[in-house]
Design a protein around this motif. Sequence first.
Motif, mmCIF file in Angstrom:
data_model
loop_
_atom_site.group_PDB
_atom_site.id
_atom_site.type_symbol
_atom_site.label_atom_id
_atom_site.label_comp_id
_atom_site.label_asym_id
_atom_site.label_seq_id
_atom_site.Cartn_x
_atom_site.Cartn_y
_atom_site.Cartn_z
ATOM 1 N N THR A 56 40.162 31.147 45.864
ATOM 2 C CA THR A 56 39.718 32.012 44.774
ATOM 3 C C THR A 56 39.343 33.373 45.347
ATOM 4 O O THR A 56 38.551 33.466 46.289
ATOM 5 C CB THR A 56 38.502 31.420 44.044
ATOM 6 N N SER A 99 37.711 37.153 44.660
ATOM 7 C CA SER A 99 36.804 37.867 43.773
ATOM 8 C C SER A 99 36.500 39.230 44.391
ATOM 9 O O SER A 99 36.992 39.573 45.464
ATOM 10 C CB SER A 99 35.519 37.070 43.550
ATOM 11 N N ARG A 117 44.826 44.738 43.401
ATOM 12 C CA ARG A 117 44.566 43.349 42.990
ATOM 13 C C ARG A 117 45.780 42.470 43.284
ATOM 14 O O ARG A 117 45.656 41.357 43.796
ATOM 15 C CB ARG A 117 44.225 43.330 41.498
ATOM 16 N N SER A 154 43.650 31.571 42.787
ATOM 17 C CA SER A 154 43.072 32.100 41.551
ATOM 18 C C SER A 154 42.607 33.526 41.818
ATOM 19 O O SER A 154 41.713 33.746 42.641
ATOM 20 C CB SER A 154 41.896 31.226 41.097
ATOM 21 N N ASN A 155 43.231 34.481 41.146
ATOM 22 C CA ASN A 155 42.917 35.894 41.376
ATOM 23 C C ASN A 155 41.899 36.359 40.343
ATOM 24 O O ASN A 155 42.236 36.669 39.207
ATOM 25 C CB ASN A 155 44.186 36.734 41.303
ATOM 26 N N GLN A 156 40.633 36.418 40.743
ATOM 27 C CA GLN A 156 39.563 36.844 39.850
ATOM 28 C C GLN A 156 38.990 38.208 40.262
ATOM 29 O O GLN A 156 37.857 38.541 39.932
ATOM 30 C CB GLN A 156 38.459 35.784 39.822
ATOM 31 N N GLY A 210 38.140 41.907 40.024
ATOM 32 C CA GLY A 210 37.958 42.812 38.908
ATOM 33 C C GLY A 210 38.431 44.215 39.232
ATOM 34 O O GLY A 210 38.712 44.555 40.382
ATOM 35 N N LYS A 222 41.825 44.451 31.684
ATOM 36 C CA LYS A 222 42.422 43.345 30.938
ATOM 37 C C LYS A 222 43.592 43.867 30.131
ATOM 38 O O LYS A 222 43.504 44.914 29.484
ATOM 39 C CB LYS A 222 41.378 42.708 30.001
#
Length: 217
Positions: free
Chosen positions: A111, A113, A122, A139-141, A143, A208
């Motif tokens: 993961t 972050s 990103r 999992s690319n979280q 921001g 987003k």
Amino acid sequence: MKTDSQLQQDVMAELRWEPAVHATQIGVEVEDGVVTLAGEVSSHVEKWNAERAAQRVNGIRGLAVELEVKLGALDKRTDVDIAQSARNILSWTGSLPEDAVKVLVEQGWLTLSGEVEWQFQREDAAESLRSLPGLTGVSNQIGIKPSPSATVVKAEIEATLRRSAAADAKAIGVEVHGTSVTLTGAVHSWAERDSATRSAWGSPGVRKVIDKMSLVY
């Protein structure tokens, strides 16, 4: 418009064409234009390549990936070893600010972050680690830092779409609310859809992207 049977044959052919994928280990089912990939793969990067291969097939309305990563005995690594390798690779990735991305590994699942300024940073972080041995998933979280005004963001995205040969800017609507961008309208292929979403992500500060575009063949 392709039938489900035609789509199934096309996806299977594309998987066989992709050298990074063992197509015989992957089952393909199609219902109402939605493709499901199932079976076992030997690495996370093979799973990712299978997904990308399926997306290249024209006519797909949706894709579900139910592939299990089953590592061989020689490919298994401890979470600590994976985390250390991931941190080293990120430190060598020139597009990333120092210590901007944090890593967490649990049972081989990585993961990411932290916070960066651009979507390409990103993506670079995840791409640089995709082939890391021992991974079962990513999992690319990460921001993205706050953006300029909505008016500026909308203008930049629309200008990028007009410059893109792969997307029909006139057919795509752009709505900006804070750091979120919503894309509407019709596209004619996965490539055109991908081009539009990348154009949206390319604006600084976008955190987003909501894809409400419809595929029309």
